[in-house]
Design a protein around this motif. Structure first.
Motif, mmCIF file in Angstrom:
data_model
loop_
_atom_site.group_PDB
_atom_site.id
_atom_site.type_symbol
_atom_site.label_atom_id
_atom_site.label_comp_id
_atom_site.label_asym_id
_atom_site.label_seq_id
_atom_site.Cartn_x
_atom_site.Cartn_y
_atom_site.Cartn_z
ATOM 1 N N LYS A 20 21.663 -59.649 -10.228
ATOM 2 C CA LYS A 20 22.028 -59.897 -8.834
ATOM 3 C C LYS A 20 23.517 -59.646 -8.616
ATOM 4 C CE LYS A 20 18.432 -63.317 -8.109
ATOM 5 N NZ LYS A 20 17.606 -62.726 -7.095
ATOM 6 N N PHE A 21 23.859 -59.190 -7.407
ATOM 7 C CA PHE A 21 25.252 -58.989 -7.019
ATOM 8 C C PHE A 21 25.355 -59.093 -5.508
ATOM 9 C CE2 PHE A 21 23.134 -54.937 -7.154
ATOM 10 C CZ PHE A 21 23.610 -54.224 -6.081
ATOM 11 N N CYS A 42 23.958 -49.877 -7.262
ATOM 12 C CA CYS A 42 24.344 -50.992 -8.124
ATOM 13 C C CYS A 42 25.734 -50.715 -8.703
ATOM 14 C CB CYS A 42 23.339 -51.154 -9.261
ATOM 15 S SG CYS A 42 21.696 -51.583 -8.687
ATOM 16 N N PRO A 43 26.501 -51.780 -8.997
ATOM 17 C CA PRO A 43 27.861 -51.577 -9.532
ATOM 18 C C PRO A 43 27.888 -51.133 -10.998
ATOM 19 C CG PRO A 43 27.417 -53.914 -9.215
ATOM 20 C CD PRO A 43 26.233 -53.169 -8.673
ATOM 21 N N LYS A 51 22.271 -43.321 -11.785
ATOM 22 C CA LYS A 51 22.711 -44.204 -10.708
ATOM 23 C C LYS A 51 21.544 -45.086 -10.282
ATOM 24 C CE LYS A 51 26.228 -45.287 -8.301
ATOM 25 N NZ LYS A 51 27.151 -46.151 -9.003
ATOM 26 N N LEU A 52 21.762 -46.408 -10.280
ATOM 27 C CA LEU A 52 20.718 -47.361 -9.912
ATOM 28 C C LEU A 52 20.955 -47.876 -8.495
ATOM 29 C CD1 LEU A 52 20.674 -49.426 -13.221
ATOM 30 C CD2 LEU A 52 19.235 -47.481 -12.602
ATOM 31 N N PHE A 53 19.877 -48.264 -7.814
ATOM 32 C CA PHE A 53 19.982 -48.761 -6.451
ATOM 33 C C PHE A 53 19.276 -50.095 -6.301
ATOM 34 C CE2 PHE A 53 20.802 -44.303 -5.952
ATOM 35 C CZ PHE A 53 21.764 -44.267 -4.951
ATOM 36 N N ALA A 54 19.748 -50.860 -5.329
ATOM 37 C CA ALA A 54 19.127 -52.133 -4.995
ATOM 38 C C ALA A 54 18.633 -52.043 -3.554
ATOM 39 C CB ALA A 54 20.128 -53.274 -5.135
ATOM 40 N N PHE A 55 17.447 -52.575 -3.301
ATOM 41 C CA PHE A 55 16.858 -52.618 -1.961
ATOM 42 C C PHE A 55 16.543 -54.065 -1.603
ATOM 43 C CE2 PHE A 55 15.863 -48.390 -3.424
ATOM 44 C CZ PHE A 55 15.938 -47.606 -2.294
ATOM 45 N N LYS A 56 16.628 -54.369 -0.320
ATOM 46 C CA LYS A 56 16.220 -55.690 0.161
ATOM 47 C C LYS A 56 15.776 -55.517 1.611
ATOM 48 C CE LYS A 56 17.668 -60.465 0.177
ATOM 49 N NZ LYS A 56 18.766 -61.369 -0.216
ATOM 50 N N PHE A 57 14.563 -55.960 1.918
ATOM 51 C CA PHE A 57 14.072 -55.826 3.282
ATOM 52 C C PHE A 57 14.961 -56.606 4.243
ATOM 53 C CE2 PHE A 57 9.971 -54.936 1.096
ATOM 54 C CZ PHE A 57 9.789 -53.661 1.605
ATOM 55 N N CYS A 58 15.088 -56.088 5.461
ATOM 56 C CA CYS A 58 15.888 -56.757 6.479
ATOM 57 C C CYS A 58 15.203 -56.592 7.826
ATOM 58 C CB CYS A 58 17.306 -56.209 6.504
ATOM 59 S SG CYS A 58 17.431 -54.469 6.947
ATOM 60 N N SER A 59 15.797 -57.131 8.853
ATOM 61 C CA SER A 59 15.186 -57.119 10.182
ATOM 62 C C SER A 59 15.678 -55.930 11.008
ATOM 63 C CB SER A 59 15.526 -58.416 10.918
ATOM 64 O OG SER A 59 16.914 -58.464 11.195
ATOM 65 N N SER A 60 14.970 -55.681 12.084
ATOM 66 C CA SER A 60 15.392 -54.619 12.997
ATOM 67 C C SER A 60 16.720 -54.996 13.666
ATOM 68 C CB SER A 60 14.326 -54.358 14.051
ATOM 69 O OG SER A 60 14.078 -55.522 14.803
ATOM 70 N N LYS A 61 16.990 -56.291 13.763
ATOM 71 C CA LYS A 61 18.260 -56.760 14.328
ATOM 72 C C LYS A 61 19.437 -56.277 13.476
ATOM 73 C CE LYS A 61 20.832 -60.936 15.383
ATOM 74 N NZ LYS A 61 20.892 -62.376 15.196
ATOM 75 N N ASP A 62 19.269 -56.304 12.148
ATOM 76 C CA ASP A 62 20.313 -55.800 11.248
ATOM 77 C C ASP A 62 20.564 -54.314 11.497
ATOM 78 O OD1 ASP A 62 20.822 -58.226 9.773
ATOM 79 O OD2 ASP A 62 18.924 -57.892 8.728
ATOM 80 N N TYR A 63 19.488 -53.553 11.702
ATOM 81 C CA TYR A 63 19.614 -52.119 11.976
ATOM 82 C C TYR A 63 20.328 -51.885 13.308
ATOM 83 C CZ TYR A 63 18.362 -47.251 12.780
ATOM 84 O OH TYR A 63 18.409 -45.905 13.037
ATOM 85 N N GLN A 64 19.970 -52.648 14.326
ATOM 86 C CA GLN A 64 20.601 -52.515 15.632
ATOM 87 C C GLN A 64 22.094 -52.837 15.557
ATOM 88 O OE1 GLN A 64 18.154 -55.130 17.922
ATOM 89 N NE2 GLN A 64 16.521 -53.616 18.190
#
Length: 76
Positions: A20-21, A42-43, A51-64
């Motif tokens: 986690k980071f 990822c750091p 190269k590694l990546f991290a994903f986390k679901f978020c809301s449409s509000k975050d996108y807006q």
């Protein structure tokens, strides 16, 4: 952004190492299924410099909010 106007900090989990980071104001990506997710590199690197990546679901509000920030930056 949060109500106080400070950038949001999100705790991300690397998809490969499960470490986690924290990331301040991560970028929102629209996935192929139409959902929104934070996606950040990822750091650290994986095996053979991959190269590694991290994903986390978020809301449409975050996108807006991200779209609003970009529009404000472009108008400056």
């Amino acid at each position: 952004m949060e109500e106080s106007g400070t950038p949001r900090t999100v705790t991300m989990t690397c998809m490969t190492t499960k470490k986690k980071f924290d990331v301040v104001q991560p970028e929102v990506t629209v996935l192929k299924n139409g959902r929104y997710a934070f996606r950040v590199p990822c750091p650290w690197d994986g095996k053979n410099g991959k190269k590694l990546f991290a994903f986390k679901f978020c809301s449409s509000k975050d996108y807006q909010e991200q779209c609003e920030r970009r529009a404000a930056n472009e108008s400056k």
